[in-house]
Design a protein around this motif. Structure first.
Motif, short mmCIF file in Angstrom:
data_model
loop_
_atom_site.label_atom_id
_atom_site.label_comp_id
_atom_site.label_asym_id
_atom_site.label_seq_id
_atom_site.Cartn_x
_atom_site.Cartn_y
_atom_site.Cartn_z
N GLY A 145 31.89 68.18 31.79
CA GLY A 145 30.84 69.15 32.06
C GLY A 145 30.78 69.63 33.49
O GLY A 145 30.04 70.55 33.80
N SER A 146 31.54 69.00 34.41
CA SER A 146 31.49 69.45 35.80
C SER A 146 32.37 70.69 35.95
O SER A 146 33.51 70.72 35.48
N PRO A 147 31.84 71.72 36.60
CA PRO A 147 32.61 72.97 36.73
C PRO A 147 33.68 72.87 37.82
O PRO A 147 33.41 72.41 38.92
N TYR A 148 34.88 73.29 37.48
CA TYR A 148 35.98 73.33 38.44
C TYR A 148 37.02 74.30 37.92
O TYR A 148 37.03 74.67 36.76
N THR A 149 37.92 74.68 38.81
CA THR A 149 39.06 75.50 38.42
C THR A 149 40.21 75.18 39.35
O THR A 149 40.03 74.59 40.42
N THR A 150 41.41 75.55 38.95
CA THR A 150 42.58 75.31 39.79
C THR A 150 42.94 76.59 40.53
O THR A 150 42.55 77.69 40.14
N LEU A 151 43.72 76.44 41.58
CA LEU A 151 44.18 77.61 42.32
C LEU A 151 45.08 78.50 41.47
O LEU A 151 45.11 79.71 41.64
N GLU A 152 45.80 77.89 40.53
CA GLU A 152 46.66 78.68 39.64
C GLU A 152 45.82 79.58 38.73
O GLU A 152 46.19 80.74 38.49
N ASP A 153 44.69 79.09 38.23
CA ASP A 153 43.83 79.92 37.38
C ASP A 153 43.27 81.11 38.16
O ASP A 153 43.18 82.22 37.62
N ILE A 154 42.91 80.88 39.40
CA ILE A 154 42.40 81.97 40.24
C ILE A 154 43.51 83.00 40.48
O ILE A 154 43.29 84.21 40.36
N TRP A 155 44.71 82.51 40.80
CA TRP A 155 45.85 83.39 41.05
C TRP A 155 46.19 84.20 39.80
O TRP A 155 46.46 85.40 39.87
N ARG A 156 46.15 83.56 38.64
CA ARG A 156 46.46 84.24 37.38
C ARG A 156 45.44 85.36 37.11
O ARG A 156 45.79 86.41 36.59
N SER A 157 44.19 85.16 37.50
CA SER A 157 43.16 86.18 37.28
C SER A 157 43.23 87.31 38.29
O SER A 157 42.90 88.45 37.98
N ILE A 158 43.65 87.01 39.50
CA ILE A 158 43.70 88.03 40.56
C ILE A 158 44.99 88.85 40.50
O ILE A 158 44.97 90.07 40.64
N ASP A 159 46.12 88.18 40.32
CA ASP A 159 47.42 88.85 40.39
C ASP A 159 48.29 88.39 39.21
O ASP A 159 49.22 87.61 39.39
N PRO A 160 48.01 88.89 37.99
CA PRO A 160 48.70 88.36 36.81
C PRO A 160 50.21 88.64 36.76
O PRO A 160 50.96 87.83 36.22
N LYS A 161 50.66 89.75 37.31
CA LYS A 161 52.09 90.07 37.25
C LYS A 161 52.90 89.09 38.09
O LYS A 161 53.92 88.57 37.64
N THR A 162 52.48 88.85 39.31
CA THR A 162 53.19 87.92 40.18
C THR A 162 53.15 86.51 39.60
O THR A 162 54.14 85.78 39.64
N TRP A 163 52.00 86.13 39.05
CA TRP A 163 51.88 84.80 38.45
C TRP A 163 52.84 84.65 37.28
O TRP A 163 53.50 83.62 37.15
N ALA A 164 52.95 85.67 36.42
CA ALA A 164 53.82 85.59 35.24
C ALA A 164 55.29 85.44 35.65
O ALA A 164 56.03 84.66 35.05
N VAL A 165 55.71 86.16 36.68
CA VAL A 165 57.09 86.06 37.15
C VAL A 165 57.36 84.65 37.67
O VAL A 165 58.39 84.03 37.36
#
Length: 184
Positions: A145-165
């Motif tokens: 129940g504690s809220p957290y996220t990873t840096l990869e999830d943030i990167w995937r949401s901000i710059d999906p094309k670069t993340w996918a490559v």
């Protein structure tokens, strides 16, 4: 499957090795950054692997909104048409920027300390079989129940094309390493 040795690094410990390899998986970004900055100021070379798995605590939507504000809305006073300052998007650069903020980077000792730090997305082949350290004070113990996220999830949401490559090439790299380990 390759066996990895993991060693725990407590606060104030300075191991007697040339190069510390720290696995950033499940480490809180700010706490990890302060420990790494301290080690680098003490003269140790620090390598951080798996930077994309570092954790930012808090609600995902509010963290993502803060990143988007930094990327788009913030403008300079003297030139309102240009956005700035430059905000990193990739997890390794976000983590490097957090570490830089905890160093006196405008002084010679801070520049030298920042030069002793290397940060990688994933685990490069040269560090694959080296013993990894876990920073005890920076490790994020997952509480339901504690809220957290990873840096990869943030990167995937901000710059999906670069993340996918990156993700595609890193998956190929991992398959090649596992295949090479099975052949031995």
């Amino acid at each position: 499957m390759l066996e990895l040795s993991i060693q725990v690094l407590s606060k104030g410990d300075v191991p007697d090795v040339d190069e510390l390899v720290i696995d950033a998986a499940n480490h809180v970004v700010g706490r990890l950054a302060s420990t790494v900055a301290t080690l680098a100021l003490k003269g140790k070379r620090v390598v951080i692997v798996n930077a994309e798995k570092a954790v930012v605590t808090g609600d995902f939507n509010s963290i993502l909104e803060q990143f988007k504000v930094k990327l788009t809305i913030v403008r300079t006073h003297y030139n309102p048409e240009r956005t700035g300052p430059k905000t990193p998007r990739r997890p390794d650069r976000v983590l490097r920027r957090a570490i830089r903020g905890m160093l006196p980077y405008d002084k010679q000792k801070g520049k030298a300390a920042l030069g002793r730090i290397k940060i990688y997305l994933g685990t490069p082949a040269s560090y694959y079989n080296k013993p990894k350290y876990v920073v005890k004070g920076a490790y994020f113990h997952m509480i339901p129940g504690s809220p957290y996220t990873t840096l990869e999830d943030i990167w995937r949401s901000i710059d999906p094309k670069t993340w996918a490559v990156w993700r595609e090439s890193y998956d190929k790299f991992k398959k090649a390493i596992e295949k090479k380990g099975e052949q031995k």
